[in-house]
Scaffold this motif. Structure first.
Motif, PDB file in Angstrom:
ATOM      1  N   THR A 206       0.812  -1.222   0.000  1.00 36.20           N
ATOM      2  CA  THR A 206       0.000   0.000   0.000  1.00 36.20           C
ATOM      3  C   THR A 206       0.843   1.268   0.000  1.00 36.20           C
ATOM      4  O   THR A 206       0.299   2.363  -0.184  1.00 36.20           O
ATOM      5  N   ASP A 207       2.158   1.149   0.206  1.00 41.02           N
ATOM      6  CA  ASP A 207       3.035   2.322   0.121  1.00 41.02           C
ATOM      7  C   ASP A 207       3.227   2.764  -1.322  1.00 41.02           C
ATOM      8  O   ASP A 207       3.706   3.878  -1.571  1.00 41.02           O
ATOM      9  N   LEU A 208       2.908   1.894  -2.265  1.00 38.57           N
ATOM     10  CA  LEU A 208       3.010   2.225  -3.687  1.00 38.57           C
ATOM     11  C   LEU A 208       1.642   2.655  -4.203  1.00 38.57           C
ATOM     12  O   LEU A 208       0.632   2.010  -3.916  1.00 38.57           O
ATOM     13  N   SER A 209       1.621   3.731  -4.969  1.00 42.08           N
ATOM     14  CA  SER A 209       0.389   4.104  -5.650  1.00 42.08           C
ATOM     15  C   SER A 209       0.173   3.139  -6.814  1.00 42.08           C
ATOM     16  O   SER A 209       1.106   2.430  -7.231  1.00 42.08           O
ATOM     17  N   GLN A 210      -1.042   3.128  -7.341  1.00 41.76           N
ATOM     18  CA  GLN A 210      -1.299   2.251  -8.486  1.00 41.76           C
ATOM     19  C   GLN A 210      -0.404   2.594  -9.672  1.00 41.76           C
ATOM     20  O   GLN A 210       0.144   1.679 -10.311  1.00 41.76           O
ATOM     21  N   PRO A 211      -0.171   3.871 -10.017  1.00 43.37           N
ATOM     22  CA  PRO A 211       0.757   4.178 -11.115  1.00 43.37           C
ATOM     23  C   PRO A 211       2.184   3.717 -10.828  1.00 43.37           C
ATOM     24  O   PRO A 211       2.876   3.214 -11.723  1.00 43.37           O
ATOM     25  N   GLU A 212       2.631   3.870  -9.576  1.00 44.84           N
ATOM     26  CA  GLU A 212       3.987   3.429  -9.219  1.00 44.84           C
ATOM     27  C   GLU A 212       4.096   1.906  -9.328  1.00 44.84           C
ATOM     28  O   GLU A 212       5.125   1.376  -9.786  1.00 44.84           O
TER      29      GLU A 212
ATOM     30  N   VAL B 218      -0.527 -10.107 -15.439  1.00 48.06           N
ATOM     31  CA  VAL B 218       0.133 -10.031 -14.139  1.00 48.06           C
ATOM     32  C   VAL B 218       0.030  -8.613 -13.590  1.00 48.06           C
ATOM     33  O   VAL B 218      -0.043  -8.411 -12.362  1.00 48.06           O
ATOM     34  N   GLY B 219      -0.037  -7.605 -14.459  1.00 47.43           N
ATOM     35  CA  GLY B 219      -0.244  -6.238 -14.001  1.00 47.43           C
ATOM     36  C   GLY B 219      -1.604  -6.058 -13.366  1.00 47.43           C
ATOM     37  O   GLY B 219      -1.752  -5.401 -12.324  1.00 47.43           O
ATOM     38  N   GLN B 220      -2.629  -6.663 -13.974  1.00 51.88           N
ATOM     39  CA  GLN B 220      -3.979  -6.604 -13.403  1.00 51.88           C
ATOM     40  C   GLN B 220      -4.039  -7.329 -12.065  1.00 51.88           C
ATOM     41  O   GLN B 220      -4.681  -6.857 -11.108  1.00 51.88           O
ATOM     42  N   LEU B 221      -3.354  -8.457 -11.967  1.00 53.27           N
ATOM     43  CA  LEU B 221      -3.323  -9.191 -10.703  1.00 53.27           C
ATOM     44  C   LEU B 221      -2.669  -8.343  -9.621  1.00 53.27           C
ATOM     45  O   LEU B 221      -3.150  -8.293  -8.483  1.00 53.27           O
ATOM     46  N   ALA B 222      -1.571  -7.669  -9.962  1.00 52.61           N
ATOM     47  CA  ALA B 222      -0.880  -6.815  -8.990  1.00 52.61           C
ATOM     48  C   ALA B 222      -1.771  -5.654  -8.554  1.00 52.61           C
ATOM     49  O   ALA B 222      -1.797  -5.294  -7.371  1.00 52.61           O
ATOM     50  N   ARG B 223      -2.513  -5.054  -9.500  1.00 50.91           N
ATOM     51  CA  ARG B 223      -3.427  -3.972  -9.141  1.00 50.91           C
ATOM     52  C   ARG B 223      -4.515  -4.462  -8.194  1.00 50.91           C
ATOM     53  O   ARG B 223      -4.868  -3.799  -7.220  1.00 50.91           O
TER      54      ARG B 223
END
Length: 426
Positions: free
Chosen positions: A94-100, A138-143
């Motif tokens: 949660t320290d990372l924003s979705q764009p980051e 994998v990007g969608q899974l990470a989001r």
């Protein structure tokens, strides 16, 4: 002539394998069997396949193609790199924003594709397209994972955690008759931990490339030992995960890492701007955790802090919260702590049973069949088997479905039978 004799003799051909002689089995496997859970599952799927694959080590010729195994490895490596990046930099997801997070996942994927393992595959234009699809998934899974992380006390503590001989996490080891032993080794995709009410809470996450759920009938037959075995590893080594705190197990869950195609053929599939609705197109239901859940109201409250009264969980399939604030498991496979102990004990029994039969040299051509699914459909050894269900000596071993209560009754009977025969000592 000779050709006629050969044709007549072929009519008497018997494709049933013979058991190994004890001395041969000992030379092939030794007295200590070091095995992964998936290898033992192969034995229960078809013991002849186990012998060919892990005894004789027969392998199909490697081909330069992006197959399901390669794709699965790519998914695992992306997610493992993400967890290790967070741990190295002492960050929470949660320290990372979705764009980051999106930028980070792009960097991880690009770095993996520069390794020799994947470089040779990227010479093919179609493979480059497939990798772009894998990166999107994998990007969608990470989001999705990042969005969930805001509403749960559970944090990813371990990724690609190896256990077994020579590892920091010992794993499982059982003694067998005649001075034999089975050492179980493996790698857990992810272990999430949280502190809740002076105890540590733990769950196991296993990534799968296709939707999967815990099926009691297949577990009873030894075909799906993995998740329960992983829980047993946590249960056997609580101090590794929780230090001096007691460790409470929430469960073991499959996480689908590929998305199901969604049909956008209804009026509500699109918004007012004529764009496909994101949640629907992403098929988020496919990303929910499915598996074995242990009934513990306090643990569930810590694990899913987003679900409101009279709503379904967006994290765990089958979980909902009632009007009074209590969690309901509905149709999900939930077990009490005592029932989980039965699953763990039965899992150990199946592990020891398979290991003892392997080390004794027992081999049978016995592919499983469960409804429309059968082991031969994805076997590399069909040309060796010559299996024909129309022949009297060839038959599948049928796997039926079981309800939870039927599974528990079966387990109690099997454990009692093993105790009566003195076969549960470890």
């Amino acid at each position: 002539g000779a050709q006629v004799d050969q044709v007549l003799t072929s009519a008497q051909f018997d494709n049933q394998p013979e058991d190994l002689q004890p001395a041969t089995a000992r030379r092939l496997y030794g007295r200590v069997l070091t095995s992964s859970v998936s290898q033992l599952e192969t034995y229960y799927e078809n013991s002849f396949e186990y012998f060919l694959n892990y005894g004789l080590k027969l392998r199909p010729r490697a081909e330069n193609e992006l197959d399901a195994i390669q794709a699965g490895n790519y998914f695992h490596q992306n997610l493992d790199h993400l967890v290790k990046y967070l741990q190295k930099n002492k960050l929470a997801l949660t320290d990372l924003s979705q764009p980051e997070l999106a930028v980070l996942m792009q960097k991880i994927g690009a770095g993996l594709q520069e390794t020799k393992r994947y470089q040779q595959l990227l010479h093919e234009p179609f493979n480059r397209y497939l990798f772009s699809v894998l990166d999107q998934t994998v990007g969608q899974l990470a989001r999705n994972w990042r969005a969930r992380a805001e509403h749960t006390a559970l944090k990813s503590a371990y990724s690609e955690l190896s256990f077994g001989p020579g590892q920091k996490l010992p794993g499982l080891s059982f003694t067998l008759p005649a001075g034999r032993r089975i050492d179980l080794e493996g790698k857990i995709d992810r272990v999430d931990l949280a502190r809740a009410n002076e105890a540590a809470l733990g769950q196991v996450i296993d990534y799968k490339s296709s939707a999967k759920s815990f099926e009691p009938g297949k577990f009873a037959a030894g075909l799906t030992l993995q998740m329960v075995s992983y829980l047993d590893v946590l249960a056997k080594h609580p101090s590794f995960f929780a230090g001096t705190l007691p460790l409470k197990l929430l469960g073991a869950f499959y996480q689908t890492v590929t998305q199901k195609l969604v049909k956008l053929n209804k009026a509500d599939s699109f918004g007012s701007n004529f764009q496909a609705k994101f949640a629907l197109a992403a098929s988020e239901k496919q990303l929910m955790y499915k598996g074995i859940m242990v009934v513990n109201q306090q643990a569930l409250a810590a694990a899913d802090q987003a679900v409101a009264a009279k709503e379904n969980s967006h994290f765990y399939a089958g979980l909902s919260k009632k009007k009074d604030g209590q969690f309901s498991m509905g149709r999900s496979l939930s077990f009490s702590p005592a029932e989980l102990d039965l699953l763990l004990a039965y899992d150990e029994l199946l592990v020891k049973q398979a290991a003892n039969q392997i080390l004794s040299g027992q081999i049978t051509l016995n592919p499983f069949r469960a409804g429309q699914q059968n082991q031969l459909a994805y076997s590399n050894y069909r040309d060796i088997y010559f299996f024909d269900p129309l022949l009297p000596q060839n038959s599948y071993h049928e796997i039926g479905s079981l309800h939870k209560q039927d599974l528990l009754i079966l387990i109690k009977n099997k454990l009692k039978e093993a105790r009566d025969n003195g076969a549960t000592n470890s």
